[in-house]
Design a protein around this motif. Sequence first.
Motif, PDB file in Angstrom:
ATOM      1  N   ILE A 187      37.503  43.238  48.792  1.00 56.31           N
ATOM      2  CA  ILE A 187      36.623  43.237  47.904  1.00 56.31           C
ATOM      3  C   ILE A 187      36.909  42.755  46.525  1.00 56.31           C
ATOM      4  CG2 ILE A 187      35.670  45.172  46.108  1.00 56.31           C
ATOM      5  CD1 ILE A 187      35.712  47.074  48.448  1.00 56.31           C
ATOM      6  N   ARG A 188      38.266  42.648  46.210  1.00 55.49           N
ATOM      7  CA  ARG A 188      38.626  41.847  44.993  1.00 55.49           C
ATOM      8  C   ARG A 188      38.309  40.534  44.946  1.00 55.49           C
ATOM      9  NH1 ARG A 188      43.814  42.742  45.529  1.00 55.49           N
ATOM     10  NH2 ARG A 188      43.252  45.115  45.391  1.00 55.49           N
ATOM     11  N   ALA A 191      34.237  40.008  45.184  1.00 59.53           N
ATOM     12  CA  ALA A 191      33.882  40.239  43.861  1.00 59.53           C
ATOM     13  C   ALA A 191      33.910  39.418  42.764  1.00 59.53           C
ATOM     14  CB  ALA A 191      34.230  41.726  43.543  1.00 59.53           C
ATOM     15  N   ASN A 192      35.300  39.156  42.648  1.00 58.34           N
ATOM     16  CA  ASN A 192      35.799  37.805  41.478  1.00 58.34           C
ATOM     17  C   ASN A 192      34.973  36.545  41.599  1.00 58.34           C
ATOM     18  OD1 ASN A 192      37.910  38.283  39.381  1.00 58.34           O
ATOM     19  ND2 ASN A 192      38.723  39.378  41.200  1.00 58.34           N
ATOM     20  N   ALA A 195      31.080  37.339  41.124  1.00 62.12           N
ATOM     21  CA  ALA A 195      30.670  37.485  39.820  1.00 62.12           C
ATOM     22  C   ALA A 195      30.671  36.412  38.975  1.00 62.12           C
ATOM     23  CB  ALA A 195      31.523  38.614  39.284  1.00 62.12           C
ATOM     24  N   LEU A 234      37.504  29.671  32.828  1.00 63.88           N
ATOM     25  CA  LEU A 234      38.119  30.879  33.070  1.00 63.88           C
ATOM     26  C   LEU A 234      38.047  31.050  34.695  1.00 63.88           C
ATOM     27  CD1 LEU A 234      38.861  33.704  32.086  1.00 63.88           C
ATOM     28  CD2 LEU A 234      36.373  34.426  32.517  1.00 63.88           C
ATOM     29  N   LEU A 237      40.939  29.713  36.318  1.00 61.71           N
ATOM     30  CA  LEU A 237      42.202  30.563  36.227  1.00 61.71           C
ATOM     31  C   LEU A 237      41.817  31.658  37.324  1.00 61.71           C
ATOM     32  CD1 LEU A 237      44.776  31.417  34.624  1.00 61.71           C
ATOM     33  CD2 LEU A 237      43.089  33.071  33.401  1.00 61.71           C
ATOM     34  N   GLN A 242      43.331  34.488  41.960  1.00 61.27           N
ATOM     35  CA  GLN A 242      42.934  35.791  42.956  1.00 61.27           C
ATOM     36  C   GLN A 242      43.622  35.200  44.258  1.00 61.27           C
ATOM     37  OE1 GLN A 242      41.301  38.554  43.028  1.00 61.27           O
ATOM     38  NE2 GLN A 242      41.650  38.238  40.785  1.00 61.27           N
TER      39      GLN A 242
ATOM     40  N   MET B  41      40.419  41.087  32.780  1.00 63.90           N
ATOM     41  CA  MET B  41      39.122  41.187  33.773  1.00 63.90           C
ATOM     42  C   MET B  41      39.881  41.169  35.034  1.00 63.90           C
ATOM     43  SD  MET B  41      35.679  39.269  33.750  1.00 63.90           S
ATOM     44  CE  MET B  41      35.577  38.250  35.312  1.00 63.90           C
ATOM     45  N   PHE B  45      39.531  44.510  37.640  1.00 64.38           N
ATOM     46  CA  PHE B  45      38.973  43.803  39.081  1.00 64.38           C
ATOM     47  C   PHE B  45      39.878  44.897  40.308  1.00 64.38           C
ATOM     48  CE2 PHE B  45      35.694  40.574  38.122  1.00 64.38           C
ATOM     49  CZ  PHE B  45      34.786  41.035  38.827  1.00 64.38           C
ATOM     50  N   ARG B  46      41.073  44.409  39.938  1.00 71.52           N
ATOM     51  CA  ARG B  46      42.145  44.997  40.918  1.00 71.52           C
ATOM     52  C   ARG B  46      41.755  46.450  41.168  1.00 71.52           C
ATOM     53  NH1 ARG B  46      48.183  44.861  41.984  1.00 71.52           N
ATOM     54  NH2 ARG B  46      47.647  46.245  43.964  1.00 71.52           N
ATOM     55  N   SER B  49      38.691  47.847  42.269  1.00 68.73           N
ATOM     56  CA  SER B  49      38.641  47.586  43.684  1.00 68.73           C
ATOM     57  C   SER B  49      39.445  48.570  44.511  1.00 68.73           C
ATOM     58  CB  SER B  49      38.854  45.928  43.898  1.00 68.73           C
ATOM     59  OG  SER B  49      40.098  45.857  44.019  1.00 68.73           O
ATOM     60  N   LEU B  52      37.662  51.887  44.438  1.00 68.63           N
ATOM     61  CA  LEU B  52      36.492  51.842  45.552  1.00 68.63           C
ATOM     62  C   LEU B  52      36.906  51.881  46.843  1.00 68.63           C
ATOM     63  CD1 LEU B  52      33.321  51.630  44.651  1.00 68.63           C
ATOM     64  CD2 LEU B  52      33.819  49.104  44.904  1.00 68.63           C
TER      65      LEU B  52
END
Lengths: 263, 110
Positions: A187-188, A191-192, A195, A234, A237, A242, B41, B45-46, B49, B52
């Motif tokens: 998900i992390r 989603a990053n 988004a 951004l 980065l 991630q 941010m 997010f970390r 998540s 969740l």
Amino acid sequence: MIGLNAAGPMEQFEIVPLVPLSLGTIDISLTNSALWMIIAVAVSAAFFLAAIRRRALVPGPLQSTAEVAYEFVADMVRGAIGQEGMKFFPYVFTLFIFILTANLLGLFPTIPGAPHGLHTFTTTSHIIVTFALAILSISIVIVYGFYKNGLGFLKLFAPSGVPIWLLPLIVLIEFVSFLSRPLSLSIRLFANMLAGHVILKVFATFIVMLFGAGATFGWLSIFPFLGIVAVTLLELLVAFLQAYVFAILTCIYLNDAVHAGHH
Amino acid sequence: MADDAGKQQPPSLDEFSKRLAAARGGDANAKEPRAKDGSGMGRAFRLSSELLAGLIVGVLLGWGLDRLAGTSPWGLLAGIFLGFAAGVLNVARAMKATGNAPPADGRNDD
């Protein structure tokens, strides 16, 4: 009104089959997602082949980039698992480089007028891709954990020092927490990326809409333009961060498998 | 070559790697803050998540149990609570992990 009928912010994530293929009833068409995964693998392989072609004592720019990448991941693995974790280094390094390359490739702008299938595509913005990677990581943790510790690996679910009457509940919670690892990993990352790319597209749409608004307001389009520059930086980065987070968490989970008895 | 290791020769590789190791050891502390950086941010997010994911897994387990055993709605209810607890546990662990270096037992390179 230009822009309003242009591509929506979600269109960039559309999967388009490029070469229709099927195996029995299963659709295994080569899609743009698969194509960009192949490109990511090809680009990273080509980069490292080029970087180590001349193994100089005083490295050139390509070689030192490759060496920095190696050192970075090796430090990460040693820091999280210790020296015996280095047997997982090839996997973690591959994972890190693949995710990083896929993230960075997605930031390249599309060549105007290219057919839809060839638009730059961020494979890591699809949860099924990141979930597959996460499941691979967790499978390695589970298989290696049982291989190395036998049933002692199950001690992972029973932290020491818990009163016996609480143990059933704690084991259940730890079990759910363990199962949630692949999900939170995937998900992390997804989603990053999702988004970030949606924000980029929305800003880009603002530019076009303001530009089309005529002479009075047209000059305002400079602001979303500056915004998009900042967001792109951004995103660079985030692309790196991630990939790093995915790799380091894989290391931390692998540490559980290697040192299961130490809980 | 360079058996006699004359003064004009560049320093030998062994010596160089020794000096390199010394220099590396020296700034080991300077490398620590790297684990901490990263935008707010990213942290958000970390953590979200983690929460969740725990909740989703709990709900899926409970719901699946209900489907299999026909215990609706108790499986789902238990699953929500378990999932929430697991999510909070995940968040607590993630906070601990982002605050400082990896766990101490992982550092033993013997």
